[in-house]
Each structure stands twice: as C-alpha cells, then as structure tokens.
Design an enzyme around this catalytic site. Structure first.
Site, PDB file in Angstrom:
ATOM      1  N   ASP A 273       0.865  -1.177   0.000  1.00  0.00           N
ATOM      2  CA  ASP A 273       0.000   0.000   0.000  1.00  0.00           C
ATOM      3  C   ASP A 273       0.903   1.229   0.000  1.00  0.00           C
ATOM      4  OD1 ASP A 273      -1.794   2.036   0.406  1.00  0.00           O
ATOM      5  OD2 ASP A 273      -2.948   0.979   1.935  1.00  0.00           O
ATOM      6  N   HIS A 274       0.973   1.911  -1.139  1.00  0.00           N
ATOM      7  CA  HIS A 274       1.907   3.022  -1.300  1.00  0.00           C
ATOM      8  C   HIS A 274       1.529   4.219  -0.429  1.00  0.00           C
ATOM      9  CE1 HIS A 274       5.365   4.694  -2.992  1.00  0.00           C
ATOM     10  NE2 HIS A 274       5.173   4.439  -4.272  1.00  0.00           N
ATOM     11  N   ARG A 275       0.328   4.229   0.129  1.00  0.00           N
ATOM     12  CA  ARG A 275      -0.025   5.282   1.074  1.00  0.00           C
ATOM     13  C   ARG A 275       0.836   5.198   2.324  1.00  0.00           C
ATOM     14  NH1 ARG A 275      -6.183   4.306   2.260  1.00  0.00           N
ATOM     15  NH2 ARG A 275      -5.277   2.229   2.598  1.00  0.00           N
TER      16      ARG A 275
END
Length: 455
Positions: free
Chosen positions: A424-426
């Site tokens: 999850d690049h967040r």
C-alpha cells in the site's frame, strides 16, 4: 388457518444480518417440522434453517442474493394450528454447512410470530433493499431455485397479452419516483404495459422494458446463462474491489535462487515423514516472512480508515491463501513467530485441508497481519497480488523453475523462484518495500541461518 411469520434468527457471534443463498422451498410447498427451508450466509458461517413446525409455505419475502437483518420476516408459513411455544426450547438449531462456532439452538420465540388471515401484509422485498453479504466458505449443491418476483411478474404480463400487440396508454398511472426513473432512462411510460395495482406502472416495469429493448439488440441472449453472484463469490468480489479502490497498490518483483532451499527441504524430509509432517515450501516462506516482519514492523501493520490511523501489530499472524471450489479463502497461521518450522508445516496443512473441506472455524479466518498467496504450478511469469485489506503488504509466490543463473562468474542452471510483493503506497515507500523483499529473499537463499533450529 394460522399464519406464521418466520424471522431471520440471531445465530450469535455478533451477526446482525444474513444473505439468502438458497431457498429449499417454494410458495405452496408442504413441509414438515425441521425440514430445511433456507440456506443463509453471514460473515461468520453458512447455516441451513429448518421449519419450526408442520405447514405450508405461504410466501417468501426475500430473493436469493438479498440480505435480511436479524428479526426481519423472511418467510410466511400457513399452519392448521398455533405454533408450538416449546419450539424455543428445542436443542436443534441451524446446521453449519461451512465454517462457524454456531450456537446449539435458535431462540425460537423471536423467530416467528403468528397472525390471522386478515393480518398485516409483509413489506415488499424492494422496500428493504440489499446490504452487505456474508460468508467465506464453499457451500453444497442445492435444489433448483424458485422463480424470482421479477420473473413471476414478467410471466403474468406475458400471459395477459401477446408481445406482438403494441400497447399505448395516453395517461399512464405512475408514482413520481417511477416517472423520474422513466425520464432518466428515456423511456416512454405510455408504451409500458403496467403490472402494478390499479393498472399502475411500477419501477420494475420500467426496468423490464429497458431489458426487453436491450434483448432485441442481443441476438445471442438465448445462448447465454446468467447466474446471480451470491454467497462467498460475492463477498470476495466486494473485498477485492474495496481493496483495489482504497489502497494505492504498487508491486515489486524479484528473483530468488531457491537451490539451497530445495537442498534443505530434501534434507529434512526424512525427519518430517517420521513425524507425519508434510513439509512444503510455504512453511519455509511463512517463517522467512515472519523473520523479515520483525525487522520491518511497518509491513506488519494495518490502516484503520475510520480513525485515519496506522495500527502496528506486535503479533505475527500470517494468512496463507488457499484455493477452493468456491473461491480463495485466507486461513491464518496464528503467532507464526512462536512456532518452529515443523509446527508451522502442521498448521498450514491443517488449515489448507479444512479450507478445502469447508470446515474452517471463524477464528481460523481472523486477525491476519500479512498474507502469502501461492500461485502454484500455473504461476506464469509474474502476477500482481491484491492486498488483503486492511493489511499493507502481500507476497505472491511463483513456481520454482530451472533457469540459467550466474555464480562465481559462470553461467549455470539454477532453481529460480519469482516473488511478487504488493504494498500500500499510502504507507509503504518503494525503498522500504524493496528492503523487506530482499530480507525475505536473503533468508530463503541462505536458509540454514534461520532453520537450523527447526524442530
């Protein structure tokens, strides 16, 4: 004659609603006490609910795929006498057809209420709408479903008039909501044959006319089969769509030289067989991932979107995806950091067998912190795993293949396994995800450092 309004039971485990997966009865059927009436899937289990008494099926208030809240009337029975009050004290309850620590009995007093022939009419299914569905495990084959309400209305319409005869009503009766829907769909209400009370055009009539118009443009419609997406497959679809639309996925793919891993597994096979343990590569990978998570705690976390918080877990529960006839389920190896290699292997085998047999307990599917999915023999070149929301990382394992590799400046035949990791690049930056991946690979390429104490 007495009518019994049978309500969606409370099956415990905090369940507040259930999806109608299959009706075993249809309107007009005569049934005996305890005969199966309906199969219901919740977030915790799939259960079959039996008849509370002898009688005849009056009406079904929900269609397959709709969700009923606990306490809502799902079926009306007609009985020659009053319902047995002692039913609430019976020890028999819903039979679990899949997962679930289901209570031994249903609270009978809350399941149905009686009314006279002139009593209140049940609210129509369309007034209730559909909600979230439940369930996570395969179900058995069931009898043919009764026709839906829409199908019954369409049948009545076709029986009243030949489709070749054009219909026109200069001043059609319709509610404002129906007129608004017709306007949005660019449908002429004057040309729709009504099926509602007092000759009123209903919203379903509008939708049916659209489907009919579309059918004229679908020459292969008679060669197509349409199946409702219900039960476990519907739940998988919802979870995958939510994960894909919520998390900012990125995938990192790298090779792993599995030659030493193969040698170690072969060396341990004799001892594993002596102990009755089926030692698979997944067991090694679970341990390698758990070890790497200890050095990268960010990857052992989850996003609580309701509070906009990142929850870092201090326990290591590794989900291992298992393919079943009904879809992919993810049972969980609890506290993998506390288990030795053979103990992990035993647990993986137990969970995999239970998943395929449909006997997983609800606790077997809860509280994973990181997920591993093995693509098996049909792994292809690479894949992009979708996160098991709300986790922030997932590892996809590909089949080990013989490929040319360079060792000490020489090209030799090596055993290469591709690893596809999605994050999850967040939460996870690229260099953090890559560092985690290389820690997992380093352990698998040099397994003696972690697995010397395997017993």
């Amino acid at each position: 004659m007495t009518k019994l309004d049978f309500k969606m039971p409370d099956i415990g485990e905090g369940v507040t609603e259930g999806e109608i997966v299959e009706w075993f009865v249809k309107e007009g059927d005569a049934i005996a006490e305890d005969d199966p009436m309906v199969e219901v899937m919740t977030d915790k289990a799939t259960v079959t609910i039996g008849a509370p008494c002898d009688g005849r099926v009056g009406s079904l208030h929900f269609e397959v795929g709709q969700v009923a809240a606990v306490g809502e009337v799902i079926l009306t029975l007609e009985s020659g006498g009053a319902p047995e009050v002692s039913r609430q004290d019976r020890s028999s309850g819903p039979s679990a057809t899949a997962v679930g620590d289901i209570q031994d009995s249903l609270p009978g007093a809350a399941l149905f209420e009686s009314s006279s022939e002139t009593g209140r009419a049940p609210s129509p299914p369309e007034a209730r709408g559909a909600g979230r569905n439940g369930g996570t495990v395969p179900r058995r084959q069931s009898p043919v479903r009764p026709p839906s309400a829409a199908q019954r209305r369409a049948r009545r319409t076709s029986e009243r008039a030949s489709p070749e005869i054009a219909y026109f009503e200069a001043k059609p009766l319709a509610t404002p909501a129906t007129r608004r829907l017709a306007k949005e769909m660019d449908v002429d209400l004057r040309r729709i044959r009504p099926t509602g009370p007092l000759g009123r055009v209903t919203r379903e009539d509008v939708r049916a006319s659209i489907r009919g118009a579309m059918a004229q443009d679908r020459p292969h419609d008679s060669l197509e089969e349409r199946t409702p997406i219900v039960g476990m497959r519907r739940k998988i679809a919802e979870r995958m769509a939510h994960a894909k639309s919520t998390a900012a996925h990125f995938t990192f793919v790298e090779e792993c030289d599995a030659s030493r891993l193969i040698e170690m597994r072969e060396r341990l096979q004799h001892e594993a067989a002596r102990r009755g343990v089926r030692l698979t590569y997944i067991s090694f990978i679970v341990k390698a991932v758990t070890d790497a998570l200890g050095r990268h705690p960010l990857l052992n976390s989850a996003v609580d979107e309701s509070k906009n918080e990142l929850v870092t877990k201090r326990y290591y529960n590794i989900g291992v995806a298992v393919a079943t006839d009904a879809g992919l389920v993810v049972p969980v190896v609890k506290h993998a950091d506390r288990k030795r290699l053979f103990e992990v292997a035993i647990e993986v085998e137990r969970l995999s067998a239970a998943a395929r047999e449909g006997t997983l307990a609800p606790d077997d599917l809860r509280n994973s912190t990181f997920t591993i999915t093995s693509l098996g023999r049909q792994s292809g070149l690479l894949a992009t795993p979708i996160l098991n929301h709300p986790e922030v990382g997932i590892l996809g394992v590909h089949r080990i293949k013989e490929k040319p590799v360079v060792r000490d400046g020489q090209v030799v035949v090596g055993n290469v396994m591709l690893l596809s990791l999605s994050f999850d690049h967040r939460i996870v930056d690229g260099h953090v995800g890559a560092a985690f991946a290389y820690d997992v690979i380093d352990t698998l390429e040099n397994p003696t450092r972690l697995f010397n104490d395997f017993l």
